[in-house]
Structures are given as structure tokens and as C-alpha cells.
Write a protein that holds these residues in place. Structure first.
Motif, PDB file in Angstrom:
ATOM      1  N   GLY A   1     -92.932  46.101 -81.411  1.00  0.00           N
ATOM      2  CA  GLY A   1     -94.077  45.196 -81.360  1.00  0.00           C
ATOM      3  C   GLY A   1     -94.637  45.038 -79.959  1.00  0.00           C
ATOM      4  O   GLY A   1     -95.802  44.674 -79.789  1.00  0.00           O
ATOM      5  N   ILE A   2     -93.805  45.297 -78.954  1.00  0.00           N
ATOM      6  CA  ILE A   2     -94.254  45.218 -77.562  1.00  0.00           C
ATOM      7  C   ILE A   2     -94.677  46.590 -77.045  1.00  0.00           C
ATOM      8  O   ILE A   2     -95.747  46.742 -76.446  1.00  0.00           O
ATOM      9  N   LEU A   3     -93.855  47.600 -77.273  1.00  0.00           N
ATOM     10  CA  LEU A   3     -94.096  48.916 -76.680  1.00  0.00           C
ATOM     11  C   LEU A   3     -95.272  49.660 -77.302  1.00  0.00           C
ATOM     12  O   LEU A   3     -96.058  50.302 -76.589  1.00  0.00           O
ATOM     13  N   MET A   4     -95.403  49.609 -78.619  1.00  0.00           N
ATOM     14  CA  MET A   4     -96.483  50.362 -79.275  1.00  0.00           C
ATOM     15  C   MET A   4     -97.862  49.865 -78.825  1.00  0.00           C
ATOM     16  O   MET A   4     -98.703  50.675 -78.410  1.00  0.00           O
ATOM     17  N   PRO A   5     -98.142  48.555 -78.881  1.00  0.00           N
ATOM     18  CA  PRO A   5     -99.453  48.108 -78.380  1.00  0.00           C
ATOM     19  C   PRO A   5     -99.617  48.364 -76.879  1.00  0.00           C
ATOM     20  O   PRO A   5    -100.723  48.665 -76.424  1.00  0.00           O
ATOM     21  N   PHE A   6     -98.514  48.277 -76.129  1.00  0.00           N
ATOM     22  CA  PHE A   6     -98.610  48.489 -74.683  1.00  0.00           C
ATOM     23  C   PHE A   6     -99.084  49.903 -74.374  1.00  0.00           C
ATOM     24  O   PHE A   6    -100.036  50.101 -73.611  1.00  0.00           O
TER      25      PHE A   6
END
Length: 259
Positions: A181-186
Motif C-alpha cells: 500500500g505504500i510502495l506501489m503508489p510511491f
């Protein structure tokens, strides 16, 4: 079972027997190669229509890795699943009981999964390059041209390091869902958007993906991507610093918290 060879063998068994990790590596390879090939064919067909600045900074090597924008996301998923699956399934307790030295446990996992990610990354880099150059036609370059081999090997290192970085983040967060949830949008949104916002661009160029991708460029400011205060090796060094920080953070969290 706390010896390093036994821990390495155990981690290899976990990875090769879990279908999700195997398929994410296959996806990382397939998506990168296929998307890069499609974009190279499109670039060859529309080369004469490119803006003057893109003509001046055209980099056939860098174009061969166009698909890595999506392929790296599969590598992120691989890195997260390697670590996060043990927490979501509760197997982390069994693993730490078998390998009580937490440093040995973590870095055995990183060594095995990281070596596999790097190997897949290198294969992906070379296949993407040769297929992409074949599709670029008269606009292609050669593996023997100055700095091209460095860029191709660098593409493989980039993919592998992104996977290792994701392992460190997942170890800190101890959750696959939260990590993704943090890495993919980042990587897919935040980094891409900020890199074209004038006020935030100077900060975004130090993000791991923006800095690390410089190693894949042969022509400075390839495809009018903009100037940066570092070169290819400097960019890779920034990515390595992010990876080291993530692994150190993961180790400290694993050492201080209960399973």
C-alpha cells in the motif's frame, strides 16, 4: 538449524516452493521485456515525429528499458511477499524458533532472495536490450558501444536492488498489505508525479527509482529527462544507500520486536 548454510537452504526452499514468489519474478521478466519491445517498435515507427529535444537526447539503450516502469512493480511485489508472507501466515514464529539469531535469519533471506532478484534482473536487462535493439531498426545501438554494457548490467542491478529495498521495507512494516500500500503508489504515482513538478523535482531526483534509473542511461539527460546533479554511478550509489537504510531499519525492527 541456526547455522548459516542451513538457514540459506531453508530460505531457498521457501522461495522455490511458494508459487506466488515464483510467478512475480516471471511477471517482472515478462512485463518488462514485452512492454519494452512494444515501446521500441512504436519509437521506431514514430521516430521522425519526436520533438527536437528528444531527437537530440535520443538514447536507444534507455528506450530498451522502457517497460521497467511496470516491471519494477512486480519486483516490488516479489520483495514484499518474500518477507511479508511469513508474517501473514504466522510462519515467522516457526522460522525464528528454527533460526534464533535474527541477523542470520534476515540476511540469509535477503542473500537468497536478493541473489535471485539480481539474477532475474540481469537476464531481463539483456533480453530487453537485444530485443529492443532489433525492433529499433536503423536507430539501434550495439552492446560494444561506449557505456552500453554498463547500462545493460546496470538495468539488471536496478531491478534486483528495487526488490531488495522492498524486502527491507516489508521487514520494517511486517505486513504485505501495508508495504504494498505504500510502495506501489510511491513508485507508480508519487515518484512519477513529483518528478515533473518544478518545485518538487529537486527532491524527487533523490528518490530510489529516479536516482537508480540513471545507471541505465548512455546519453546524458536521455529522452529529455532533465539534468541531475549526479551521473550514472552516483545515481546507483543513491539507490544502494536507500537499500542499506531499508535493510538496517528492517534488522533493527526484527531485533527489537517480538515475532
Amino acid at each position: 538449524m541456526s547455522s548459516v548454510p542451513a538457514a540459506l537452504t531453508s530460505e531457498w526452499t521457501k522461495i522455490r516452493t511458494v508459487s506466488s514468489t515464483v510467478w512475480t519474478l516471471i511477471c517482472a521478466f515478462g512485463v518488462t521485456v514485452l512492454m519494452s519491445a512494444a515501446l521500441c517498435a512504436l519509437m521506431n515507427a514514430q521516430f521522425d515525429d519526436l520533438p527536437p529535444m528528444e531527437h537530440a537526447t535520443f538514447d536507444p539503450t534507455f528506450v530498451s528499458f522502457s517497460g521497467m516502469v511496470l516491471g519494477q512493480l512486480a519486483m516490488v511485489v516479489f520483495g514484499v511477499l518474500v518477507v511479508g508472507t511469513e508474517y501473514s501466515s504466522g510462519m515467522i514464529r516457526t522460522s525464528l524458533a528454527a533460526v534464533p539469531r535474527r541477523g542470520t535469519f534476515l540476511f540469509s533471506k535477503i542473500a537468497v532472495a536478493g541473489a535471485l532478484a539480481l539474477a532475474v534482473g540481469l537476464v531481463t536487462g539483456f533480453v530487453s536490450f537485444f530485443l529492443g535493439q532489433a525492433l529499433l531498426g536503423a536507430h539501434r545501438t550495439d552492446i560494444g558501444a561506449p557505456h552500453v554494457l554498463r547500462a545493460v548490467v546496470g538495468a539488471g542491478l536496478y531491478m534486483g536492488l528495487i526488490g531488495i529495498f522492498s524486502m527491507g521495507v516489508a521487514t520494517m512494516l511486517r505486513s504485505s498489505m501495508l508495504s504494498l500500500g505504500i510502495l506501489m503508489p510511491f513508485f507508480f504515482l508519487v515518484s512519477q508525479i513529483l518528478s515533473v513538478v518544478p518545485g518538487a523535482k529537486k527532491v524527487a531526483q533523490y528518490f530510489p527509482d529516479r536516482a537508480g534509473s540513471k545507471i541505465m542511461q548512455v546519453v546524458p539527460d536521455a529522452m529529455n529527462s532533465g539534468q541531475s546533479p549526479y551521473g550514472p554511478w552516483g545515481g546507483l550509489g543513491i539507490l544502494v544507500a536507500w537499500v542499506v537504510a531499508a535493510l538496517l531499519g528492517g534488522y533493527l525492527v526484527l531485533k527489537k520486536r517480538d515475532a
